[in-house]
Design a protein around this motif. Structure first.
Motif, short mmCIF file in Angstrom:
data_model
loop_
_atom_site.label_atom_id
_atom_site.label_comp_id
_atom_site.label_asym_id
_atom_site.label_seq_id
_atom_site.Cartn_x
_atom_site.Cartn_y
_atom_site.Cartn_z
N ASN A 155 0.90 -1.11 0.12
CA ASN A 155 0.05 0.16 -0.03
C ASN A 155 0.86 1.39 -0.15
OD1 ASN A 155 -3.01 0.51 0.17
ND2 ASN A 155 -2.46 1.66 1.68
N ALA A 156 2.05 1.34 0.87
CA ALA A 156 2.82 2.42 0.78
C ALA A 156 3.33 2.83 -0.37
CB ALA A 156 4.05 2.30 2.04
N LEU A 157 3.78 1.77 -1.26
CA LEU A 157 4.48 1.99 -2.48
C LEU A 157 3.33 2.21 -3.44
CD1 LEU A 157 7.12 -1.04 -2.50
CD2 LEU A 157 7.41 1.60 -2.15
N TRP A 158 2.10 1.68 -3.49
CA TRP A 158 0.97 2.38 -4.39
C TRP A 158 0.88 3.92 -4.25
CZ3 TRP A 158 -3.06 -1.73 -3.60
CH2 TRP A 158 -2.90 -2.77 -4.35
N ASP A 159 0.91 4.24 -2.85
CA ASP A 159 1.02 5.69 -2.40
C ASP A 159 2.14 6.54 -3.01
OD1 ASP A 159 -1.43 5.95 -1.01
OD2 ASP A 159 -0.43 5.55 0.96
N ALA A 160 3.39 6.06 -2.73
CA ALA A 160 4.51 6.55 -3.24
C ALA A 160 4.78 6.66 -4.77
CB ALA A 160 5.83 5.91 -2.41
N ALA A 161 4.36 5.49 -5.29
CA ALA A 161 4.53 5.40 -6.86
C ALA A 161 6.22 5.94 -7.36
CB ALA A 161 3.51 6.31 -7.54
N PRO A 162 6.85 5.03 -6.66
CA PRO A 162 8.51 5.40 -7.12
C PRO A 162 8.53 5.22 -8.44
CG PRO A 162 8.31 3.27 -5.91
CD PRO A 162 6.85 3.92 -5.71
N LEU A 163 9.57 5.84 -9.28
CA LEU A 163 9.82 5.58 -10.53
C LEU A 163 11.10 5.03 -10.71
CD1 LEU A 163 8.72 9.44 -11.73
CD2 LEU A 163 7.35 7.34 -11.64
#
Length: 343
Positions: A155-163
């Motif tokens: 969920n955190a990485l969905w929020d952060a959306a790193p590139l």
């Protein structure tokens, strides 16, 4: 934390040895700092319910320590309620949400399956069949208790959306921070550094396939810092590690503690962002296309990765849980995920 109805048919009689096949025992926090094992009598499962025998449960160290110490603010009682919690904060309360068990009764397709559920520490329990998620055959039951941590990381990485190619610091090498770091290690071209004040966590970082640094030695110029240390110093350092217009994604929860931050330094001139993330709701960027069940199923699939075994740093028998939780809450027993074993 998502809410759900508590299972029916249980009572809170004083501790005693179960005397029939539908008896069970559960851990209850009687009052802040004191808990014990109580007998529970289970109702027979209906057609759309399952009877589960617990194999392992996990202690969510940060949250359960707060609950054990009575540190949940009254304003957060509703938000902090676990899906199958019984009782109320600060106690008596039955709390927990990392449970892996074997379905003994229920729909034919589930009987004999190992399942994960958001149920507290209890030897057997009855819940709706929709409340359990089958553990993939590729994931050992012993490791599946980490599903809650990996779900938080997803969920955190969905929020952060790193590139692709981002420079990222994960500050706080606990169960959540390490789960985030391991998932980020799979991103192409990303520089990931796990940052923690405990030099012993370097071995865990190595097992996860990511770089490690003490806070003073961490690499700056980060596009993203994921903070999971639950300390004022860790959050401050996360802000310091950002490049201009970088983002800190805050995963820590501080309970009833207040913290201070240096927002008068580079925060405004650098146009920095401090953003909260919490697993109780599916990230807005995926809410229209993913359910809670989808997110949990994905998290269990990701646990096929044996590197996650490095996050389980202790184990005890269920009968030892009252004393072990007291030691964890006091800081006497450090580590990450503590696994509870059921006979």
């Amino acid at each position: 934390m998502e809410s759900a109805a508590s299972p029916s048919g249980s009572s809170h009689a004083p501790s005693a040895e179960p005397s029939n096949e539908r008896a069970a025992r559960a851990f209850w926090l009687d009052s802040p700092g004191s808990g014990d094992l109580r007998q529970v009598v289970l109702a027979a499962p209906s057609g759309d319910e399952v009877l589960v025998r617990t194999l392992y449960s996990g202690i969510s160290r940060g949250t359960e320590s707060l609950v054990f110490r009575g540190g949940v603010p009254e304003s957060q009682y509703a938000e902090m309620r676990a899906p199958f919690q019984e009782g109320q904060f600060p106690g008596p309360v039955k709390y927990g949400y990392l449970n892996v068990g074997l379905v003994e009764e229920g729909p034919r397709e589930l009987v004999g399956r190992t399942v994960f559920s958001l149920f507290p520490h209890q030897t057997r329990f009855v819940v709706p069949a929709s409340a359990v998620t089958p553990v993939p055959d590729t994931v050992p039951a012993e490791r599946a208790i980490l599903a809650g941590a990996v779900e938080t990381a997803v969920n955190a990485l969905w929020d952060a959306a790193p590139l692709v190619g981002d420079r990222i610091a994960v500050v706080g090498a606990g169960m959540i921070g390490c789960s985030v770091a391991r998932l980020l290690a799979r991103y192409p071209g990303v520089r990931v550094q796990l940052v923690d004040a405990d030099p012993a966590r370097a071995a865990v970082a190595e097992a996860l396939g990511v770089d490690f640094a003490l806070p003073a030695d961490a690499l700056g110029g980060c596009d993203l810092a994921v903070h999971a240390s639950a300390t004022e110093a860790g959050l401050t350092r996360s802000l310091e590690l950002l490049a201009p217009e970088g983002t800190v994604l805050e995963l820590s929860w501080y309970g009833d503690r207040r913290i201070s931050l240096p927002l008068g330094e580079a925060f405004h001139s650098g146009r920095l962002v401090l953003r909260g993330s919490q697993v109780g709701r599916v990230s807005p960027v995926r809410r229209s296309s993913r359910t809670y069940a989808d997110r949990l199923a994905l998290s269990l699939e990701l646990l096929a990765d044996p590197a996650f075994d490095a996050l389980i740093t202790g184990e005890c028998a269920f009968t030892e849980l009252p004393s072990v939780l007291a030691r964890i809450a006091s800081g006497e027993l450090p580590g990450m995920c503590h696994r509870v074993r059921y006979e």
